[in-house]
Design a protein around this motif. Structure first.
Motif, PDB file in Angstrom:
ATOM      1  N   ILE A 225      20.002 -21.641  69.745  1.00 49.78           N
ATOM      2  CA  ILE A 225      20.445 -20.301  69.358  1.00 49.78           C
ATOM      3  C   ILE A 225      21.529 -20.382  68.284  1.00 49.78           C
ATOM      4  N   GLU A 226      22.446 -21.320  68.432  1.00 49.52           N
ATOM      5  CA  GLU A 226      23.501 -21.477  67.428  1.00 49.52           C
ATOM      6  C   GLU A 226      22.912 -21.890  66.079  1.00 49.52           C
ATOM      7  N   TYR A 227      21.939 -22.790  66.119  1.00 55.84           N
ATOM      8  CA  TYR A 227      21.297 -23.227  64.874  1.00 55.84           C
ATOM      9  C   TYR A 227      20.614 -22.047  64.177  1.00 55.84           C
ATOM     10  N   ILE A 228      19.838 -21.273  64.942  1.00 54.81           N
ATOM     11  CA  ILE A 228      19.131 -20.126  64.369  1.00 54.81           C
ATOM     12  C   ILE A 228      20.129 -19.125  63.791  1.00 54.81           C
ATOM     13  N   TYR A 229      21.144 -18.811  64.565  1.00 57.85           N
ATOM     14  CA  TYR A 229      22.161 -17.832  64.149  1.00 57.85           C
ATOM     15  C   TYR A 229      22.846 -18.284  62.857  1.00 57.85           C
ATOM     16  N   ASP A 230      23.319 -19.513  62.857  1.00 59.10           N
ATOM     17  CA  ASP A 230      24.070 -20.017  61.696  1.00 59.10           C
ATOM     18  C   ASP A 230      23.183 -20.165  60.467  1.00 59.10           C
ATOM     19  N   GLN A 231      21.934 -20.572  60.673  1.00 59.06           N
ATOM     20  CA  GLN A 231      21.028 -20.747  59.541  1.00 59.06           C
ATOM     21  C   GLN A 231      20.692 -19.403  58.896  1.00 59.06           C
ATOM     22  N   VAL A 232      20.450 -18.384  59.710  1.00 60.04           N
ATOM     23  CA  VAL A 232      20.147 -17.055  59.161  1.00 60.04           C
ATOM     24  C   VAL A 232      21.370 -16.499  58.428  1.00 60.04           C
ATOM     25  N   CYS A 233      22.552 -16.682  59.004  1.00 67.27           N
ATOM     26  CA  CYS A 233      23.785 -16.255  58.320  1.00 67.27           C
ATOM     27  C   CYS A 233      23.911 -16.941  56.965  1.00 67.27           C
ATOM     28  N   LYS A 234      23.665 -18.231  56.950  1.00 68.70           N
ATOM     29  CA  LYS A 234      23.768 -19.016  55.712  1.00 68.70           C
ATOM     30  C   LYS A 234      22.763 -18.521  54.671  1.00 68.70           C
ATOM     31  N   ASP A 235      21.535 -18.263  55.117  1.00 64.18           N
ATOM     32  CA  ASP A 235      20.499 -17.798  54.191  1.00 64.18           C
ATOM     33  C   ASP A 235      20.858 -16.445  53.578  1.00 64.18           C
ATOM     34  N   ILE A 236      21.377 -15.542  54.409  1.00 61.46           N
ATOM     35  CA  ILE A 236      21.744 -14.210  53.918  1.00 61.46           C
ATOM     36  C   ILE A 236      22.925 -14.298  52.952  1.00 61.46           C
ATOM     37  N   ASP A 237      23.922 -15.100  53.307  1.00 60.50           N
ATOM     38  CA  ASP A 237      25.079 -15.278  52.422  1.00 60.50           C
ATOM     39  C   ASP A 237      24.640 -15.797  51.054  1.00 60.50           C
ATOM     40  N   GLU A 238      23.744 -16.775  51.065  1.00 62.00           N
ATOM     41  CA  GLU A 238      23.273 -17.359  49.808  1.00 62.00           C
ATOM     42  C   GLU A 238      22.478 -16.347  48.987  1.00 62.00           C
ATOM     43  N   GLU A 239      21.688 -15.516  49.671  1.00 64.40           N
ATOM     44  CA  GLU A 239      20.907 -14.508  48.953  1.00 64.40           C
ATOM     45  C   GLU A 239      21.817 -13.455  48.317  1.00 64.40           C
ATOM     46  N   PHE A 240      22.836 -13.025  49.057  1.00 64.91           N
ATOM     47  CA  PHE A 240      23.784 -12.046  48.508  1.00 64.91           C
ATOM     48  C   PHE A 240      24.530 -12.635  47.317  1.00 64.91           C
ATOM     49  N   GLU A 241      24.946 -13.876  47.449  1.00 63.89           N
ATOM     50  CA  GLU A 241      25.689 -14.519  46.367  1.00 63.89           C
ATOM     51  C   GLU A 241      24.815 -14.692  45.124  1.00 63.89           C
ATOM     52  N   LYS A 242      23.568 -15.061  45.346  1.00 62.76           N
ATOM     53  CA  LYS A 242      22.653 -15.290  44.233  1.00 62.76           C
ATOM     54  C   LYS A 242      22.303 -13.999  43.497  1.00 62.76           C
ATOM     55  N   ASN A 243      22.093 -12.923  44.248  1.00 58.87           N
ATOM     56  CA  ASN A 243      21.616 -11.673  43.647  1.00 58.87           C
ATOM     57  C   ASN A 243      22.704 -10.634  43.385  1.00 58.87           C
ATOM     58  N   ASN A 244      23.902 -10.898  43.905  1.00 59.81           N
ATOM     59  CA  ASN A 244      25.032  -9.989  43.669  1.00 59.81           C
ATOM     60  C   ASN A 244      24.661  -8.541  43.988  1.00 59.81           C
ATOM     61  N   TYR A 245      24.071  -8.327  45.166  1.00 55.32           N
ATOM     62  CA  TYR A 245      23.594  -6.997  45.550  1.00 55.32           C
ATOM     63  C   TYR A 245      24.696  -5.939  45.499  1.00 55.32           C
ATOM     64  N   CYS A 246      25.856  -6.269  46.024  1.00 53.27           N
ATOM     65  CA  CYS A 246      26.928  -5.265  46.149  1.00 53.27           C
ATOM     66  C   CYS A 246      27.686  -5.043  44.843  1.00 53.27           C
ATOM     67  N   ASP A 247      27.585  -6.000  43.935  1.00 54.79           N
ATOM     68  CA  ASP A 247      28.170  -5.862  42.594  1.00 54.79           C
ATOM     69  C   ASP A 247      29.626  -5.384  42.650  1.00 54.79           C
ATOM     70  N   PHE A 248      30.456  -6.138  43.350  1.00 51.40           N
ATOM     71  CA  PHE A 248      31.874  -5.773  43.470  1.00 51.40           C
ATOM     72  C   PHE A 248      32.602  -5.924  42.135  1.00 51.40           C
ATOM     73  N   LYS A 249      33.414  -4.935  41.825  1.00 50.68           N
ATOM     74  CA  LYS A 249      34.303  -4.989  40.664  1.00 50.68           C
ATOM     75  C   LYS A 249      35.660  -4.464  41.107  1.00 50.68           C
ATOM     76  N   ASN A 250      36.659  -5.321  41.001  1.00 51.14           N
ATOM     77  CA  ASN A 250      37.994  -4.987  41.505  1.00 51.14           C
ATOM     78  C   ASN A 250      37.929  -4.577  42.981  1.00 51.14           C
ATOM     79  N   ASP A 251      37.099  -5.300  43.740  1.00 51.71           N
ATOM     80  CA  ASP A 251      36.937  -5.098  45.189  1.00 51.71           C
ATOM     81  C   ASP A 251      36.233  -3.791  45.554  1.00 51.71           C
ATOM     82  N   VAL A 252      35.669  -3.094  44.574  1.00 54.52           N
ATOM     83  CA  VAL A 252      34.941  -1.845  44.842  1.00 54.52           C
ATOM     84  C   VAL A 252      33.455  -2.095  44.586  1.00 54.52           C
ATOM     85  N   CYS A 253      32.616  -1.794  45.585  1.00 60.28           N
ATOM     86  CA  CYS A 253      31.184  -2.078  45.472  1.00 60.28           C
ATOM     87  C   CYS A 253      30.464  -1.009  44.647  1.00 60.28           C
TER      88      CYS A 253
END
Length: 242
Positions: free
Chosen positions: A115-143
């Motif tokens: 369960i820990e492996y699944i949880y951590d791996q999914v978290c890692k995958d989502i973090d990497e996807e957000f970082e790669k695609n810059n979905y929230c497009d923060f500028k001066n901490d405002v999305c």
């Protein structure tokens, strides 16, 4: 080579296959993408299982086949490989990546570790996807959503806010207490899976094989509903309802 269960069960890829075939007998080769019938060799040679990624249309069906194999041969204990998974094909990269992650989960026998492996791996995958695609497009901490003009105030830190009266979805909004130095210290998977209306990308549990294939309906509900909750608390809930 990826060790799925110590040296007993391993996964090899294209560049390693020739070398391994020189060492081990491959008379027991089985293409699991076409059949699930596997016979235990009479001699001491390992079972050689081929997975042609290019022939995989339903990753869930393939995972179920591998899970059955794991249950049948889970008592294997030896210093030598008893099961060799050969992975070939390179057209379906996403399926290949998902399958390798799922195979690692299949051969984790300890419930908490799995369960820990699944949880951590999914978290890692989502973090990497957000970082790669810059979905929230923060500028001066405002999305992007808070800059769109739909909000009265340009609140910083995007969705990392919770109501002071969460049970009634009322009261004032306050910054999540787990937000430390602009990062989530809680590692809350539920929050990571959430995207607001300004973002087209929506994460569905049925599209995440590690969750869809390994968690039961109650566990999936926990993943969907545990907003602003620490990782360890969510892990305990998932373990309780395993």
């Amino acid at each position: 080579m990826i060790e799925l269960k110590g040296k007993n069960i391993v996964l090899i890829e294209k560049e390693e296959i020739i070398q391994w075939k020189k060492i081990y007998n491959i008379q027991n080769l089985v293409d699991i993408t076409k059949t699930a019938q596997i016979k235990q060799p009479k001699d001491n040679s390992p079972i050689w299982i081929c997975i042609n990624i290019d022939d995989v249309d339903d990753i869930k069906d393939l995972i179920r086949k591998i899970q059955k194999i794991e249950k049948k041969y889970q008592s294997i204990k030896t210093d030598e490989p008893k099961m060799i998974f050969e992975m070939i094909g390179n057209k379906k990269i996403k399926i290949k990546e998902d399958l390798i992650k799922c195979m690692k989960a299949i051969f984790l026998t300890n419930k908490r570790e799995k369960i820990e492996y699944i949880y951590d791996q999914v978290c890692k995958d989502i973090d990497e996807e957000f970082e790669k695609n810059n979905y929230c497009d923060f500028k001066n901490d405002v999305c992007i959503e808070k800059r769109s003009g739909k909000c009265k105030e340009k609140i910083t830190m995007g969705c990392c806010h919770k109501f002071t009266k969460p049970f009634f979805l009322g009261g004032k909004l306050k910054v999540c207490p787990y937000l430390k130095e602009k990062k989530c210290s809680a590692q809350c998977l539920t929050c990571k899976l959430f995207t607001c209306d300004a973002i087209q990308r929506k994460f569905k549990l049925k599209e995440i094989p590690l969750i869809d294939c390994f968690f039961n309906p109650i566990q999936k509900l926990i993943i969907k509903s545990s907003f602003f909750t620490e990782r360890e608390i969510i892990i305990k809930r998932l373990l309780f309802f395993r």
